[in-house]
Design a protein around this motif. Structure first.
Motif, PDB file in Angstrom:
ATOM      1  N   GLY A   1      12.551  55.928  88.498  1.00  0.00           N
ATOM      2  CA  GLY A   1      11.489  55.982  89.495  1.00  0.00           C
ATOM      3  C   GLY A   1      11.960  55.404  90.812  1.00  0.00           C
ATOM      4  O   GLY A   1      13.145  55.103  90.991  1.00  0.00           O
TER       5      GLY A   1
ATOM      6  N   ARG B   1      11.911  55.231  95.320  1.00  0.00           N
ATOM      7  CA  ARG B   1      12.138  56.115  96.466  1.00  0.00           C
ATOM      8  C   ARG B   1      13.480  56.829  96.365  1.00  0.00           C
ATOM      9  O   ARG B   1      13.584  58.024  96.630  1.00  0.00           O
ATOM     10  CB  ARG B   1      12.077  55.312  97.773  1.00  0.00           C
ATOM     11  CG  ARG B   1      10.690  54.774  98.111  1.00  0.00           C
ATOM     12  CD  ARG B   1      10.751  53.641  99.106  1.00  0.00           C
ATOM     13  NE  ARG B   1      11.517  52.510  98.560  1.00  0.00           N
ATOM     14  CZ  ARG B   1      11.776  51.393  99.267  1.00  0.00           C
ATOM     15  NH1 ARG B   1      11.376  51.273 100.528  1.00  0.00           N
ATOM     16  NH2 ARG B   1      12.463  50.408  98.714  1.00  0.00           N
ATOM     17  N   ASN B   2      14.525  56.101  95.974  1.00  0.00           N
ATOM     18  CA  ASN B   2      15.843  56.743  95.920  1.00  0.00           C
ATOM     19  C   ASN B   2      15.936  57.725  94.749  1.00  0.00           C
ATOM     20  O   ASN B   2      16.486  58.815  94.878  1.00  0.00           O
ATOM     21  CB  ASN B   2      16.953  55.684  95.823  1.00  0.00           C
ATOM     22  CG  ASN B   2      17.050  54.821  97.074  1.00  0.00           C
ATOM     23  OD1 ASN B   2      17.173  53.625  96.988  1.00  0.00           O
ATOM     24  ND2 ASN B   2      16.969  55.428  98.247  1.00  0.00           N
TER      25      ASN B   2
ATOM     26  N   ASP C   1      12.514  54.117  82.778  1.00  0.00           N
ATOM     27  CA  ASP C   1      11.337  53.240  82.725  1.00  0.00           C
ATOM     28  C   ASP C   1      10.125  53.996  83.208  1.00  0.00           C
ATOM     29  O   ASP C   1      10.213  55.103  83.738  1.00  0.00           O
ATOM     30  CB  ASP C   1      11.551  51.960  83.531  1.00  0.00           C
ATOM     31  CG  ASP C   1      11.482  52.183  85.036  1.00  0.00           C
ATOM     32  OD1 ASP C   1      11.141  51.234  85.745  1.00  0.00           O
ATOM     33  OD2 ASP C   1      11.781  53.298  85.491  1.00  0.00           O
TER      34      ASP C   1
ATOM     35  N   ARG D   1       5.828  53.215  84.503  1.00  0.00           N
ATOM     36  CA  ARG D   1       4.718  52.282  84.725  1.00  0.00           C
ATOM     37  C   ARG D   1       3.649  52.617  83.679  1.00  0.00           C
ATOM     38  O   ARG D   1       3.311  53.799  83.502  1.00  0.00           O
ATOM     39  CB  ARG D   1       4.171  52.460  86.136  1.00  0.00           C
ATOM     40  CG  ARG D   1       5.177  52.044  87.259  1.00  0.00           C
ATOM     41  CD  ARG D   1       5.981  53.254  87.741  1.00  0.00           C
ATOM     42  NE  ARG D   1       6.921  52.942  88.803  1.00  0.00           N
ATOM     43  CZ  ARG D   1       6.640  53.030  90.124  1.00  0.00           C
ATOM     44  NH1 ARG D   1       5.441  53.390  90.507  1.00  0.00           N
ATOM     45  NH2 ARG D   1       7.551  52.719  91.039  1.00  0.00           N
TER      46      ARG D   1
ATOM     47  N   ASN E   1       6.046  57.205  87.186  1.00  0.00           N
ATOM     48  CA  ASN E   1       7.319  57.834  87.551  1.00  0.00           C
ATOM     49  C   ASN E   1       7.306  59.305  87.174  1.00  0.00           C
ATOM     50  O   ASN E   1       7.840  60.156  87.910  1.00  0.00           O
ATOM     51  CB  ASN E   1       8.481  57.116  86.864  1.00  0.00           C
ATOM     52  CG  ASN E   1       8.701  55.717  87.441  1.00  0.00           C
ATOM     53  OD1 ASN E   1       8.333  55.450  88.579  1.00  0.00           O
ATOM     54  ND2 ASN E   1       9.278  54.829  86.647  1.00  0.00           N
TER      55      ASN E   1
ATOM     56  N   GLY F   1      17.599  53.430  90.023  1.00  0.00           N
ATOM     57  CA  GLY F   1      17.435  52.824  91.341  1.00  0.00           C
ATOM     58  C   GLY F   1      17.724  51.334  91.192  1.00  0.00           C
ATOM     59  O   GLY F   1      17.744  50.800  90.079  1.00  0.00           O
TER      60      GLY F   1
ATOM     61  N   HIS G   1      16.990  44.301  90.200  1.00  0.00           N
ATOM     62  CA  HIS G   1      16.464  44.902  88.953  1.00  0.00           C
ATOM     63  C   HIS G   1      16.873  46.366  88.866  1.00  0.00           C
ATOM     64  O   HIS G   1      17.064  47.045  89.880  1.00  0.00           O
ATOM     65  CB  HIS G   1      14.947  44.738  88.836  1.00  0.00           C
ATOM     66  CG  HIS G   1      14.121  45.697  89.646  1.00  0.00           C
ATOM     67  ND1 HIS G   1      13.519  45.345  90.850  1.00  0.00           N
ATOM     68  CD2 HIS G   1      13.785  46.986  89.431  1.00  0.00           C
ATOM     69  CE1 HIS G   1      12.844  46.382  91.323  1.00  0.00           C
ATOM     70  NE2 HIS G   1      13.005  47.385  90.496  1.00  0.00           N
TER      71      HIS G   1
ATOM     72  N   ALA H   1      15.758  49.879  86.232  1.00  0.00           N
ATOM     73  CA  ALA H   1      14.668  50.305  85.351  1.00  0.00           C
ATOM     74  C   ALA H   1      13.540  49.296  85.546  1.00  0.00           C
ATOM     75  O   ALA H   1      13.180  48.992  86.686  1.00  0.00           O
ATOM     76  CB  ALA H   1      15.142  50.440  83.911  1.00  0.00           C
TER      77      ALA H   1
ATOM     78  N   LYS I   1       7.432  43.642  90.274  1.00  0.00           N
ATOM     79  CA  LYS I   1       7.170  44.847  91.074  1.00  0.00           C
ATOM     80  C   LYS I   1       5.959  45.538  90.463  1.00  0.00           C
ATOM     81  O   LYS I   1       5.995  45.913  89.291  1.00  0.00           O
ATOM     82  CB  LYS I   1       8.383  45.783  91.080  1.00  0.00           C
ATOM     83  CG  LYS I   1       8.094  47.105  91.796  1.00  0.00           C
ATOM     84  CD  LYS I   1       9.290  48.031  91.871  1.00  0.00           C
ATOM     85  CE  LYS I   1       8.942  49.302  92.654  1.00  0.00           C
ATOM     86  NZ  LYS I   1      10.083  50.243  92.724  1.00  0.00           N
TER      87      LYS I   1
ATOM     88  N   ARG J   1       4.851  47.696  82.088  1.00  0.00           N
ATOM     89  CA  ARG J   1       5.761  48.830  82.119  1.00  0.00           C
ATOM     90  C   ARG J   1       6.401  49.038  80.753  1.00  0.00           C
ATOM     91  O   ARG J   1       6.241  48.234  79.843  1.00  0.00           O
ATOM     92  CB  ARG J   1       6.865  48.560  83.167  1.00  0.00           C
ATOM     93  CG  ARG J   1       6.346  48.513  84.603  1.00  0.00           C
ATOM     94  CD  ARG J   1       7.282  47.742  85.533  1.00  0.00           C
ATOM     95  NE  ARG J   1       6.972  48.005  86.942  1.00  0.00           N
ATOM     96  CZ  ARG J   1       7.632  48.875  87.696  1.00  0.00           C
ATOM     97  NH1 ARG J   1       8.624  49.557  87.184  1.00  0.00           N
ATOM     98  NH2 ARG J   1       7.301  49.072  88.968  1.00  0.00           N
TER      99      ARG J   1
ATOM    100  N   LYS K   1      18.586  46.558 100.467  1.00  0.00           N
ATOM    101  CA  LYS K   1      19.327  46.525  99.192  1.00  0.00           C
ATOM    102  C   LYS K   1      20.719  45.920  99.358  1.00  0.00           C
ATOM    103  O   LYS K   1      21.460  45.744  98.390  1.00  0.00           O
ATOM    104  CB  LYS K   1      19.473  47.950  98.657  1.00  0.00           C
ATOM    105  CG  LYS K   1      18.164  48.691  98.470  1.00  0.00           C
ATOM    106  CD  LYS K   1      17.289  48.011  97.445  1.00  0.00           C
ATOM    107  CE  LYS K   1      15.958  48.706  97.282  1.00  0.00           C
ATOM    108  NZ  LYS K   1      16.087  50.021  96.634  1.00  0.00           N
TER     109      LYS K   1
HETATM  110  O1  LIG Z   1       9.577  52.118  88.194  1.00  0.00           O
HETATM  111  C1  LIG Z   1      10.261  51.795  89.157  1.00  0.00           C
HETATM  112  O2  LIG Z   1       9.814  51.225  90.159  1.00  0.00           O
HETATM  113  C2  LIG Z   1      11.720  52.153  89.193  1.00  0.00           C
HETATM  114  O3  LIG Z   1      12.210  52.677  88.065  1.00  0.00           O
HETATM  115  C3  LIG Z   1      12.510  50.999  89.731  1.00  0.00           C
HETATM  116  O4  LIG Z   1      13.531  50.543  88.863  1.00  0.00           O
HETATM  117  C4  LIG Z   1      13.110  51.487  91.020  1.00  0.00           C
HETATM  118  O5  LIG Z   1      14.158  52.435  90.730  1.00  0.00           O
HETATM  119  C5  LIG Z   1      13.677  50.366  91.850  1.00  0.00           C
HETATM  120  O6  LIG Z   1      12.639  49.425  92.059  1.00  0.00           O
HETATM  121  C6  LIG Z   1      14.176  50.884  93.205  1.00  0.00           C
HETATM  122  O7  LIG Z   1      13.099  51.478  93.854  1.00  0.00           O
HETATM  123  P1  LIG Z   1      13.304  52.076  95.334  1.00  0.00           P
HETATM  124  O8  LIG Z   1      14.352  53.152  95.202  1.00  0.00           O
HETATM  125  O9  LIG Z   1      11.950  52.606  95.736  1.00  0.00           O
HETATM  126  O10 LIG Z   1      13.768  50.939  96.208  1.00  0.00           O
END
Ligand SMILES: O=C(O)[C@H](O)[C@@H](O)[C@H](O)[C@H](O)COP(=O)(O)O
Length: 259
Positions: free
Chosen positions: A43, A45-46, A74, A76, A86, A150, A156, A158, A182, A187, A210
């Motif tokens: 999940g 943004r990236n 992972d 939510r 996600n 990500g 962190h 997952a 977060k 989760r 990051k």
């Molecule tokens: O459920 C989630 O939020 C993601 O799986 C989490 O692990 C995410 O990949 C990182 O927090 C980076 O998130 P960004 O790419 O938005 O910074």
């Protein structure tokens, strides 16, 4: 443990497009070699940026979408269809635009499903992973071709957060996560042993927020303090960064080809 390979791109858009092109090639090669491929989605943004770039990629349909197994690293623990799930975001970014075999898309359970809580959902997903594992795989999960992650600003990956129980798990492949820093707090997440069963682990990080996490994770930090440091594949660990996220890397860790 595979030594991390670092590739740095000009910006997050180019990183997403390059990562998408790389993923298409990896899936096509796996399907040519073994008849199918398996990818673990992430999940954020990236992760969603990569999926959106993949949806728009000219070579997108070189992939036989009907022979692709999709899993999640992972999720939510929210009701089915919640915009913050996600799975919902992945469907919007890519999945609803390609001809997947629904039987091969393995969503993590939703909060309004048949499992009362995240721990029961985790057990169910672990059982689904174990059922899909073959004798030649390394443990009770399939040998994923690519596992995407990500990276959070706290390192962190997952839903494994620094110092919390999930990152310390050494036996189970999937755990329920409670009190995640977060949001949302509840989760379901693969654990490091499950992540490390993947052939390749690709970590995605873009943006200056990051840079600290990337530098810490790649500079020898322990996995409990920096979960991203414990995310590596059996045959490859690839960090896909933009220049902003790579800005605090020691020069000897910065790939020679990068500008
Ligand atoms: O459920 C989630 O939020 C993601 O799986 C989490 O692990 C995410 O990949 C990182 O927090 C980076 O998130 P960004 O790419 O938005 O910074």
């Amino acid at each position: 443990m595979t030594t991390p390979q670092v590739v740095v791109h000009r910006d997050k858009e180019l990183m997403a497009q390059a990562a998408a092109a790389r993923l298409i090639t990896k899936i096509v090669d796996a399907q040519a070699a073994r008849g199918s491929a398996s990818v673990v989605l992430t999940g954020g943004r990236n992760g969603n940026g990569l999926l959106a770039a993949l949806a728009a990629a000219p070579a997108r349909d070189a992939v036989d979408w009907s022979r692709l197994d999709l899993w999640w690293g992972d999720e939510r623990f929210l009701p089915e269809g919640d915009p913050e799930r996600n799975a919902t975001q992945a469907r919007e970014a890519l999945l609803d635009a390609v001809d997947l075999d629904p039987a091969r898309v393995h969503y993590m359970p939703a909060a309004d499903g048949t499992h009362d809580d995240a721990d029961a959902a985790a057990e169910a997903y672990a059982a689904e992973l174990a059922a899909a594992a073959r004798p030649e795989d390394h443990g009770p999960v399939p040998a994923f071709d690519v596992l995407l992650l990500g990276v959070g600003p706290d390192t962190h990956v997952a839903s494994l957060f620094p110092e919390l129980p999930g990152v310390r798990e050494t036996e189970r492949t999937v755990v329920g996560v409670h009190g995640a820093p977060k949001p949302p707090p509840t989760r379901v997440s693969l654990t490091l042993p499950a992540i490390r069963a993947a052939r390749e682990v690709w970590l995605l990080a873009a943006g200056e927020d990051k840079a600290g996490a990337v530098a810490v994770a790649l500079s020898g930090a322990g996995e409990v303090q920096a979960p991203a440091a414990g995310a590596y594949g059996r045959s490859r660990t690839l960090w896909l960064l933009d220049q902003a996220a790579a800005a605090r890397l020691p020069r000897d860790l910065y790939p020679p080809a990068s500008p």
